[in-house]
Design a protein around this motif. Structure first.
Motif, PDB file in Angstrom:
ATOM      1  N   GLY A  54      34.260  37.339 -38.845  1.00 30.12           N
ATOM      2  CA  GLY A  54      35.400  36.477 -38.543  1.00 30.12           C
ATOM      3  C   GLY A  54      36.671  37.029 -39.180  1.00 30.12           C
ATOM      4  N   GLN A  55      37.776  36.857 -38.472  1.00 23.85           N
ATOM      5  CA  GLN A  55      39.031  37.422 -38.949  1.00 23.85           C
ATOM      6  C   GLN A  55      40.093  36.338 -39.093  1.00 23.85           C
ATOM      7  N   ASP A  56      41.168  36.687 -39.766  1.00 23.84           N
ATOM      8  CA  ASP A  56      42.304  35.780 -39.921  1.00 23.84           C
ATOM      9  C   ASP A  56      43.183  35.884 -38.682  1.00 23.84           C
ATOM     10  N   ARG A  57      42.748  35.195 -37.625  1.00 23.77           N
ATOM     11  CA  ARG A  57      43.520  35.131 -36.394  1.00 23.77           C
ATOM     12  C   ARG A  57      43.211  33.805 -35.717  1.00 23.77           C
ATOM     13  N   LEU A  58      44.128  33.338 -34.921  1.00 22.05           N
ATOM     14  CA  LEU A  58      44.044  32.021 -34.297  1.00 22.05           C
ATOM     15  C   LEU A  58      42.752  31.834 -33.511  1.00 22.05           C
ATOM     16  N   GLU A  59      42.295  32.873 -32.828  1.00 18.82           N
ATOM     17  CA  GLU A  59      41.094  32.773 -31.986  1.00 18.82           C
ATOM     18  C   GLU A  59      39.810  32.625 -32.775  1.00 18.82           C
ATOM     19  N   ASP A  60      39.835  32.873 -34.082  1.00 18.22           N
ATOM     20  CA  ASP A  60      38.636  32.818 -34.919  1.00 18.22           C
ATOM     21  C   ASP A  60      38.662  31.657 -35.909  1.00 18.22           C
ATOM     22  N   MET A  61      39.619  30.755 -35.784  1.00 25.64           N
ATOM     23  CA  MET A  61      39.757  29.690 -36.783  1.00 25.64           C
ATOM     24  C   MET A  61      39.886  28.327 -36.124  1.00 25.64           C
ATOM     25  N   ALA A  62      39.309  27.314 -36.786  1.00 29.27           N
ATOM     26  CA  ALA A  62      39.383  25.946 -36.279  1.00 29.27           C
ATOM     27  C   ALA A  62      39.377  24.986 -37.454  1.00 29.27           C
ATOM     28  N   MET A  63      39.942  23.805 -37.251  1.00 29.88           N
ATOM     29  CA  MET A  63      39.976  22.798 -38.304  1.00 29.88           C
ATOM     30  C   MET A  63      38.647  22.051 -38.357  1.00 29.88           C
ATOM     31  N   LEU A  64      38.107  21.931 -39.557  1.00 29.49           N
ATOM     32  CA  LEU A  64      36.953  21.078 -39.824  1.00 29.49           C
ATOM     33  C   LEU A  64      37.304  20.195 -41.012  1.00 29.49           C
ATOM     34  N   CYS A  65      36.886  18.928 -40.958  1.00 33.61           N
ATOM     35  CA  CYS A  65      37.091  18.054 -42.118  1.00 33.61           C
ATOM     36  C   CYS A  65      36.211  18.591 -43.255  1.00 33.61           C
ATOM     37  N   ASN A  66      36.451  18.131 -44.457  1.00 43.07           N
ATOM     38  CA  ASN A  66      35.692  18.635 -45.607  1.00 43.07           C
ATOM     39  C   ASN A  66      34.189  18.423 -45.439  1.00 43.07           C
ATOM     40  N   ASP A  67      33.780  17.265 -44.908  1.00 46.52           N
ATOM     41  CA  ASP A  67      32.350  16.992 -44.729  1.00 46.52           C
ATOM     42  C   ASP A  67      31.721  17.958 -43.734  1.00 46.52           C
ATOM     43  N   CYS A  68      32.346  18.139 -42.575  1.00 46.62           N
ATOM     44  CA  CYS A  68      31.800  19.044 -41.555  1.00 46.62           C
ATOM     45  C   CYS A  68      31.826  20.490 -42.024  1.00 46.62           C
ATOM     46  N   HIS A  69      32.863  20.868 -42.763  1.00 45.15           N
ATOM     47  CA  HIS A  69      32.953  22.234 -43.282  1.00 45.15           C
ATOM     48  C   HIS A  69      31.807  22.492 -44.261  1.00 45.15           C
ATOM     49  N   TYR A  70      31.550  21.515 -45.126  1.00 43.62           N
ATOM     50  CA  TYR A  70      30.445  21.644 -46.071  1.00 43.62           C
ATOM     51  C   TYR A  70      29.118  21.785 -45.319  1.00 43.62           C
ATOM     52  N   LEU A  71      28.900  20.915 -44.334  1.00 42.56           N
ATOM     53  CA  LEU A  71      27.654  20.955 -43.557  1.00 42.56           C
ATOM     54  C   LEU A  71      27.507  22.279 -42.812  1.00 42.56           C
ATOM     55  N   ARG A  72      28.603  22.804 -42.279  1.00 40.75           N
ATOM     56  CA  ARG A  72      28.560  24.068 -41.531  1.00 40.75           C
ATOM     57  C   ARG A  72      28.006  25.187 -42.397  1.00 40.75           C
ATOM     58  N   HIS A  73      28.364  25.182 -43.674  1.00 32.91           N
ATOM     59  CA  HIS A  73      27.954  26.263 -44.565  1.00 32.91           C
ATOM     60  C   HIS A  73      26.667  25.979 -45.338  1.00 32.91           C
ATOM     61  N   ASN A  74      26.273  24.695 -45.454  1.00 32.21           N
ATOM     62  CA  ASN A  74      25.204  24.360 -46.398  1.00 32.21           C
ATOM     63  C   ASN A  74      24.071  23.504 -45.848  1.00 32.21           C
ATOM     64  N   ALA A  75      23.992  23.255 -44.571  1.00 30.47           N
ATOM     65  CA  ALA A  75      22.945  22.390 -44.042  1.00 30.47           C
ATOM     66  C   ALA A  75      22.392  22.960 -42.745  1.00 30.47           C
ATOM     67  N   ALA A  76      21.196  22.513 -42.405  1.00 30.85           N
ATOM     68  CA  ALA A  76      20.555  22.973 -41.174  1.00 30.85           C
ATOM     69  C   ALA A  76      21.399  22.631 -39.956  1.00 30.85           C
ATOM     70  N   GLU A  77      22.056  21.466 -39.977  1.00 28.86           N
ATOM     71  CA  GLU A  77      22.884  21.074 -38.830  1.00 28.86           C
ATOM     72  C   GLU A  77      24.148  21.919 -38.705  1.00 28.86           C
ATOM     73  N   GLY A  78      24.387  22.797 -39.666  1.00 25.07           N
ATOM     74  CA  GLY A  78      25.533  23.692 -39.601  1.00 25.07           C
ATOM     75  C   GLY A  78      25.493  24.604 -38.391  1.00 25.07           C
ATOM     76  N   VAL A  79      24.296  24.938 -37.933  1.00 22.87           N
ATOM     77  CA  VAL A  79      24.152  25.776 -36.739  1.00 22.87           C
ATOM     78  C   VAL A  79      24.745  25.059 -35.526  1.00 22.87           C
ATOM     79  N   VAL A  80      24.458  23.763 -35.409  1.00 26.01           N
ATOM     80  CA  VAL A  80      24.982  22.969 -34.289  1.00 26.01           C
ATOM     81  C   VAL A  80      26.503  22.863 -34.380  1.00 26.01           C
ATOM     82  N   ILE A  81      27.013  22.654 -35.585  1.00 24.31           N
ATOM     83  CA  ILE A  81      28.464  22.578 -35.776  1.00 24.31           C
ATOM     84  C   ILE A  81      29.100  23.909 -35.393  1.00 24.31           C
ATOM     85  N   GLY A  82      28.494  25.022 -35.805  1.00 22.64           N
ATOM     86  CA  GLY A  82      29.004  26.343 -35.444  1.00 22.64           C
ATOM     87  C   GLY A  82      29.047  26.549 -33.941  1.00 22.64           C
TER      88      GLY A  82
END
Length: 96
Positions: free
Chosen positions: A53-81
């Motif tokens: 992933g790069q620092d460009r508009l096409e590779d970035m999206a807003m996630l709330c703190n809860d969803c961001h945490y889940l994306r990186h640290n939980a099994a459901e992070g795959v679905v969020i991704g």
């Protein structure tokens, strides 16, 4: 020899402007759960920075703190991704 790919990594004012552009594009809402995201929260990279992933508009999206945490640290992070990738592909027509 395999050529090295130069990744886009911003800092300072350029990174701040990019983060503001992502926030504006996503209307200050989490692209996963549609909750309001406080201004100044760093956007999420999809694909993850560790996966190219790069620092460009096409590779970035807003996630709330809860969803961001889940994306990186939980099994459901795959679905969020997957949801974030689908969102970004509608915006930028990613070819993957």
């Amino acid at each position: 020899m395999i050529p090295k790919v130069k990744r886009i990594r911003l800092k300072g004012v350029a990174l701040k402007k990019l983060c503001e552009a992502v926030y504006d594009r996503d209307s200050g809402l989490c692209v996963n759960c549609s909750r309001f995201v406080e201004p100044g929260v760093k956007p999420h990279h999809e694909p993850l920075k560790s996966q190219g992933g790069q620092d460009r508009l096409e590779d970035m999206a807003m996630l709330c703190n809860d969803c961001h945490y889940l994306r990186h640290n939980a099994a459901e992070g795959v679905v969020i991704g997957q949801k974030v990738k689908a969102y970004l592909s509608t915006k930028y027509d990613h070819q993957e």
